[in-house]
Design a protein around this motif. Structure first.
Motif, PDB file in Angstrom:
ATOM      1  N   GLU A   1      11.295   4.899   4.009  1.00  0.00           N
ATOM      2  CA  GLU A   1      10.704   6.220   4.195  1.00  0.00           C
ATOM      3  C   GLU A   1      11.594   7.349   3.711  1.00  0.00           C
ATOM      4  O   GLU A   1      11.179   8.501   3.698  1.00  0.00           O
ATOM      5  CB  GLU A   1      10.350   6.439   5.666  1.00  0.00           C
TER       6      GLU A   1
ATOM      7  N   ASP B   1       5.514   1.781  -0.469  1.00  0.00           N
ATOM      8  CA  ASP B   1       4.290   2.432  -0.028  1.00  0.00           C
ATOM      9  C   ASP B   1       4.082   3.671  -0.904  1.00  0.00           C
ATOM     10  O   ASP B   1       5.047   4.336  -1.296  1.00  0.00           O
ATOM     11  CB  ASP B   1       4.406   2.836   1.442  1.00  0.00           C
TER      12      ASP B   1
ATOM     13  N   LYS C   1       3.275   6.553  -0.269  1.00  0.00           N
ATOM     14  CA  LYS C   1       3.784   7.811   0.288  1.00  0.00           C
ATOM     15  C   LYS C   1       5.235   8.062  -0.122  1.00  0.00           C
ATOM     16  O   LYS C   1       5.693   9.196  -0.127  1.00  0.00           O
ATOM     17  CB  LYS C   1       3.680   7.791   1.825  1.00  0.00           C
TER      18      LYS C   1
END
Length: 257
Positions: free
Chosen positions: A87, A123, A125
């Motif tokens: 992330e 991912d 994102k």
């Protein structure tokens, strides 16, 4: 420009397949149960099982090949790391990734072709941050210069099934229409107009690759190759100015022609 297809024969032919064989979907589901979808036909070597506890490894190894003119060639193994849980850029470790590549190649051995580049899946994102990090790493020395980041969706658009390519498919552009248009310039010896139109289509090809719509390139490539065969047949009768234009086209379009 060839399309990329998965080549299960490369995986099934590996000496350790009976012990560590799996599918990409099964490997993904170990860490991301039912979160990401891959073609369930893609077979792989499970990286963790491949190296055990003796070394670090990428998550999985699949087979890929280059598909062109209704056949697959240049089959090789592709190291694939699944990082869909990342992330932020701070959690990406250049050293760790290099160690995983080295450990995986050590256990794969030298009896099979291995793709130079290593793919990491993220991912969607996080893909832009990951791509920026990997781009900066490729400017440095070491194995990190061969690392490339893709989203799961991009991977699924790039790595195709050869069987699907052999089925009826509705392309955005028709090879016959493109060829017919380009041939009007060849037949009239209007080499400047031919160059202008070919570069127009070359820009479309480049946009397709940026959008990971690799499959749409096929009819354009087919039209180019057919037209260029006709151009070569006329070459000895073309004036010096025309030959110069054609030489420039041939150099710029070498990957396609």
């Amino acid at each position: 420009m060839a399309l990329t297809v998965f080549a299960n024969s490369m995986v099934e032919g590996h000496r350790l397949y009976a012990e560590v064989g799996s599918t990409l979907q099964e490997v993904s589901d170990k860490d991301y149960p039912s979160r990401y979808k891959f073609n369930t036909s893609i077979k792989c070597l499970d990286g963790d099982k491949l190296v055990g506890t003796s070394d670090k490894s990428v998550d999985t190894i699949i087979g890929i090949g280059d598909y062109s003119n209704n056949r697959t060639s240049n089959k090789r193994l592709l190291l694939l790391e699944l990082r869909m849980d990342y992330e932020n850029r701070e959690s990406l470790s250049k050293k760790l990734h290099e160690e995983k590549i080295a450990g995986t190649k050590k256990h794969l051995g030298n009896d099979c072709a291995v793709e130079t580049n290593v793919w990491f899946l993220f991912d969607k994102k996080f893909i832009h941050q990951a791509r920026h990090t990997f781009s900066s790493w490729r400017e440095q020395k070491g194995n990190a210069r061969h690392l490339y980041a893709y989203s799961v969706e991009e991977f699924n658009d790039i790595v195709l099934d050869e069987k699907d390519l052999q089925k009826e498919y509705s392309y955005l552009y028709s090879a016959e229409d493109i060829e017919s248009n380009l041939m009007t310039f060849v037949e009239s010896n209007d080499w400047n107009a031919l160059a202008e139109k070919m570069y127009y289509w070359k820009n479309i090809v480049e946009k397709f690759f940026l959008q990971n719509k690799h499959r749409e390139v096929a009819p354009i490539q087919q039209a180019f190759c057919n037209v260029w065969t006709k151009v070569k047949e006329k070459r000895q009768h073309i004036d010096d100015d025309g030959r110069i234009i054609l030489e420039i086209i041939e150099e710029d379009f070498k990957p396609i022609l």
